[in-house]
Scaffold this motif. Structure first.
Motif, short mmCIF file in Angstrom:
data_model
loop_
_atom_site.label_atom_id
_atom_site.label_comp_id
_atom_site.label_asym_id
_atom_site.label_seq_id
_atom_site.Cartn_x
_atom_site.Cartn_y
_atom_site.Cartn_z
N PRO A 81 6.04 29.92 21.57
CA PRO A 81 4.97 29.51 22.24
C PRO A 81 3.58 29.59 21.61
N MET A 82 2.51 29.04 22.25
CA MET A 82 1.77 28.88 21.75
C MET A 82 0.62 30.05 21.43
N GLY A 83 0.98 31.04 21.67
CA GLY A 83 0.46 32.48 21.29
C GLY A 83 0.83 33.03 20.29
N CYS A 84 2.04 32.88 19.57
CA CYS A 84 2.56 33.07 18.63
C CYS A 84 2.42 32.18 17.36
N PRO A 85 1.64 33.70 15.90
CA PRO A 85 1.35 32.99 15.09
C PRO A 85 1.61 31.85 14.08
N ARG A 86 2.79 31.90 14.34
CA ARG A 86 3.41 30.66 13.77
C ARG A 86 3.56 29.59 14.77
N TYR A 87 3.07 29.29 15.48
CA TYR A 87 2.88 27.97 16.21
C TYR A 87 2.87 27.04 15.62
N LYS A 88 1.42 27.25 14.41
CA LYS A 88 1.97 25.68 14.09
C LYS A 88 2.18 25.32 12.58
N GLU A 89 2.26 26.39 12.05
CA GLU A 89 3.01 26.31 11.02
C GLU A 89 4.29 25.18 11.52
N CYS A 90 5.33 25.78 12.26
CA CYS A 90 6.40 25.15 12.75
C CYS A 90 6.32 24.13 13.42
N LEU A 91 5.22 23.59 14.25
CA LEU A 91 5.43 22.67 15.11
C LEU A 91 5.86 21.38 14.52
N GLY A 92 6.43 20.83 15.25
CA GLY A 92 7.34 18.78 14.62
C GLY A 92 7.80 18.67 15.45
N GLY A 93 8.03 17.50 16.09
CA GLY A 93 8.33 17.01 16.69
C GLY A 93 10.25 15.91 15.56
N VAL A 94 11.18 15.72 17.34
CA VAL A 94 12.32 14.94 16.51
C VAL A 94 12.00 13.41 16.08
N THR A 95 13.20 13.11 15.15
CA THR A 95 12.52 11.86 14.74
C THR A 95 14.30 11.09 15.06
N VAL A 96 14.41 10.09 16.13
CA VAL A 96 15.59 9.09 15.80
C VAL A 96 15.85 7.76 14.92
N ARG A 97 16.46 7.69 14.29
CA ARG A 97 16.72 6.69 13.21
C ARG A 97 16.80 5.24 14.43
N SER A 98 16.73 3.87 13.48
CA SER A 98 17.48 2.94 14.81
C SER A 98 18.34 2.72 14.94
N LEU A 99 18.59 2.44 15.87
CA LEU A 99 19.72 1.57 16.27
C LEU A 99 20.36 2.96 17.25
N ALA A 100 19.84 4.27 16.85
CA ALA A 100 20.78 5.30 17.27
C ALA A 100 20.69 5.61 19.31
N LYS A 101 22.07 6.12 20.04
CA LYS A 101 21.64 6.25 21.17
C LYS A 101 22.08 7.42 21.98
N ILE A 102 20.83 7.79 22.58
CA ILE A 102 20.86 9.15 22.84
C ILE A 102 21.22 9.53 23.91
N GLY A 103 22.35 10.32 24.35
CA GLY A 103 22.50 9.70 25.95
C GLY A 103 21.80 10.60 26.93
N ALA A 104 22.54 10.70 28.41
CA ALA A 104 21.57 11.01 29.01
C ALA A 104 21.77 13.21 29.83
N ASN A 105 20.22 13.94 29.84
CA ASN A 105 20.15 15.18 29.94
C ASN A 105 20.11 15.90 28.86
#
Length: 545
Positions: free
Chosen positions: A508-532
């Motif tokens: 959560p944003m109130g956590c002192p390690r919030y910015k340290e751990c912040l980072g998104g997902v990477t999806v490489r070319s030609l991948a397919k991700i199913g619903a939900n």
């Protein structure tokens, strides 16, 4: 040069030499696969005095010089255009180079012929049409079949009314190879049939749908099945393939009175008219069968055996010398490219029926001739466009919309929103300033795209999807309905099913390690991700997964 009796200097003062003896010095750019056919026809044409060829590939030049000993050979377009007595240039290079080379030729005051397709995008085609009109020079595209005697005869038959109302047209153009590295089979083969259809029907389709497959080279379709709808009710189907054991070139035209088959591989009888059909009769009794089938004569009209390319080249030279408008002018090339783009959109979007966009329009039909800044006063009803918004040609805006909304802490117009050509943005969508979007972008309804997003070409964002900050989406990727993305990297040709959530913060944003751990997902070319699916921060989805 001035002492020659068969030439005169250009009145524009540019110092170029113009022929007056009925012949032209012509340049050819590209002498690889198709260029030698152009060179041969030019050298055999009485309107052409000499030919200079240009190719960056020295092996191609050497082969051309060996086959045609009297050629002058160059390896730079600039050197060819620097020759003052070259009046016309024919371009037979890869499609991706057509626009730059043709525009350079037109700007240099040369009549310009470009092999099909005219350009790689409709925006490029429109630019060439404008440039040709500006400089007053001929622009012609190589839709060779429109000069074919059988195709011309078919047009005469259709316009005579003997076939009746045209119900449908079915075309098949398949063979084994030649696979292209830069374009799909759609852009390689379909322009032939599209140009013939438009020539015969004096119309272009209102909508298209296509299904294709890339079986040999990843991401480059080598098989395509294309359906077209015309406003008058006529329908058409085109099948193209580089993966067929036989070479087939056959078109069937079915009318209310008669039927016709055109077989381009049959040199003796390429066109046959069948007096066959089905007639409906009003029943006199309840049990009476109401359909009758008619089978009559088969007629094969006489057709002269003249090479279409020879006729096409002669037509180009005649138009250039006499300032006539070509049958296959720049507008003809533009309409084919527009339809090719719609076909590709449909193939990319799961064979969805796609409208064929007008040359350039916005939601209210107002012309947009370039990618230019659009200010709020120009917005159509129901579309709020903030300052510093740039929208490319061919955009379709379906109100209500908000484009260029300033991010928090920014004044209107302080940061820019850029949207490429041929975008389709559907109702209730909001796109913030500070985002850049490529060509052929589409949204469903109710899409929200915040600032600091970079979106490539050919991307589709489904209904009610939300793109928060910091997303990077590659070309030809599809994000289905109801998805949520933040700080996500999606590479090219990725499919994301409905209601997928990409998270970026494990705490959560109130956590002192919030910015340290912040980072998104990477999806490489030609991948397919199913619903939900829900993807956690830092997850990497591999290529082709």
């Amino acid at each position: 040069m001035a002492d020659r009796p068969d030439v005169a200097r250009d009145a524009s003062g540019a110092g170029r030499v113009l022929t007056v003896g009925g012949k032209m010095h012509v340049g050819v750019v590209g002498c690889g696969y198709w260029g030698p056919n152009l060179i041969r026809n030019l050298l055999e044409n009485r309107k052409c005095s000499s030919v200079t060829v240009c190719d960056a590939n020295l092996d191609n030049l050497a082969k051309a010089a060996q086959r045609f000993p009297h050629l002058q050979c160059l390896n730079r377009v600039e050197d060819l255009l620097a020759q003052p007595d070259i009046e016309a240039v024919l371009v037979a290079t890869p499609v991706s180079t057509h626009h730059a080379i043709a525009k350079a030729c037109l700007r240099a005051g040369r009549h310009t012929f470009v092999e099909k397709p005219l350009t790689a995008t409709s925006a490029e085609a429109e630019d060439l049409v404008r440039e040709a009109e500006r400089v007053g020079k001929t622009l012609m595209v190589g839709h060779t079949f429109e000069y074919s005697p059988p195709v011309i005869k078919i047009k005469e038959i259709i316009e005579s009314g003997s076939l009746g109302e045209i119900y449908y047209i079915s075309a098949i153009r398949v063979n084994l190879g030649l696979h292209q590295k830069d374009i799909s089979v759609i852009w390689d083969l379909a322009p032939h049939d599209l140009s013939m259809l438009f020539y015969w029907l004096n119309a272009e389709p209102s909508a298209v749908a296509a299904m294709g497959g890339a079986f040999v080279q990843p991401l480059i379709s080598d098989v395509a099945f294309i359906n077209l709808q015309f406003a008058n009710g006529t329908v058409a189907n085109i099948q193209t393939s580089w993966l067929s054991p036989r070479k087939l070139r056959q078109t069937t035209i079915v009318g209310s009175h008669k039927m016709l088959i055109y077989d381009d591989t049959n040199t003796m009888e390429p066109v046959k008219v069948f007096d066959r059909g089905v007639e409906f009769k009003e029943p006199e009794t309840f049990n009476e069968f109401t359909l009758t089938y008619r089978t009559g004569d088969i007629i094969s009209p006489h057709i002269p055996a003249t090479e279409p390319l020879q006729l096409e080249i002669d037509h180009f030279l005649d138009c250039a010398m006499n300032k006539r408008r070509p049958r296959t002018d720049g507008h003809s090339g533009l309409r084919v490219v527009r339809v090719l783009e719609a076909i590709e959109r449909s193939e990319r979007n799961g064979s969805r029926l796609e409208p064929v966009l007008a040359p350039v329009h916005s939601g209210g039909g107002a012309p947009m001739t370039e990618r230019v800044p659009v200010v709020a006063e120009e917005a159509i009803a129901g579309v709020q466009i903030y300052p510093n918004v740039e929208i490319g040609e061919g955009a379709t805006l379906e109100p209500p919309l908000v484009l260029g909304k300033p991010p928090r802490g920014k004044a209107p117009g302080e940061v820019r929103l850029v949207i490429g050509t041929n975008a389709v943005i559907r109702p209730f969508t909001t796109i913030y300033a500070g985002t850049t979007i490529g060509d052929s972008f589409q949204t469903g309804q109710g899409v929200s795209i915040r600032e600091d997003n970079e979106i490539g070409n050919g991307v589709s964002i489904g209904t009610n999807s939300v793109l928060e900050f910091g997303n990077r989406i590659g070309d030809d990727s599809r994000i289905h309905s109801g998805c949520f993305l933040e700080m996500t990297i999606i590479e090219d040709h990725v499919f994301v099913g409905p209601h997928v959530v990409f998270t970026d913060d494990p705490h959560p944003m109130g956590c002192p390690r919030y910015k340290e751990c912040l980072g998104g997902v990477t999806v490489r070319s030609l991948a397919k991700i199913g619903a939900n699916c829900t993807l956690l921060p830092g997850v990497v989805v591999g290529r082709g997964a």
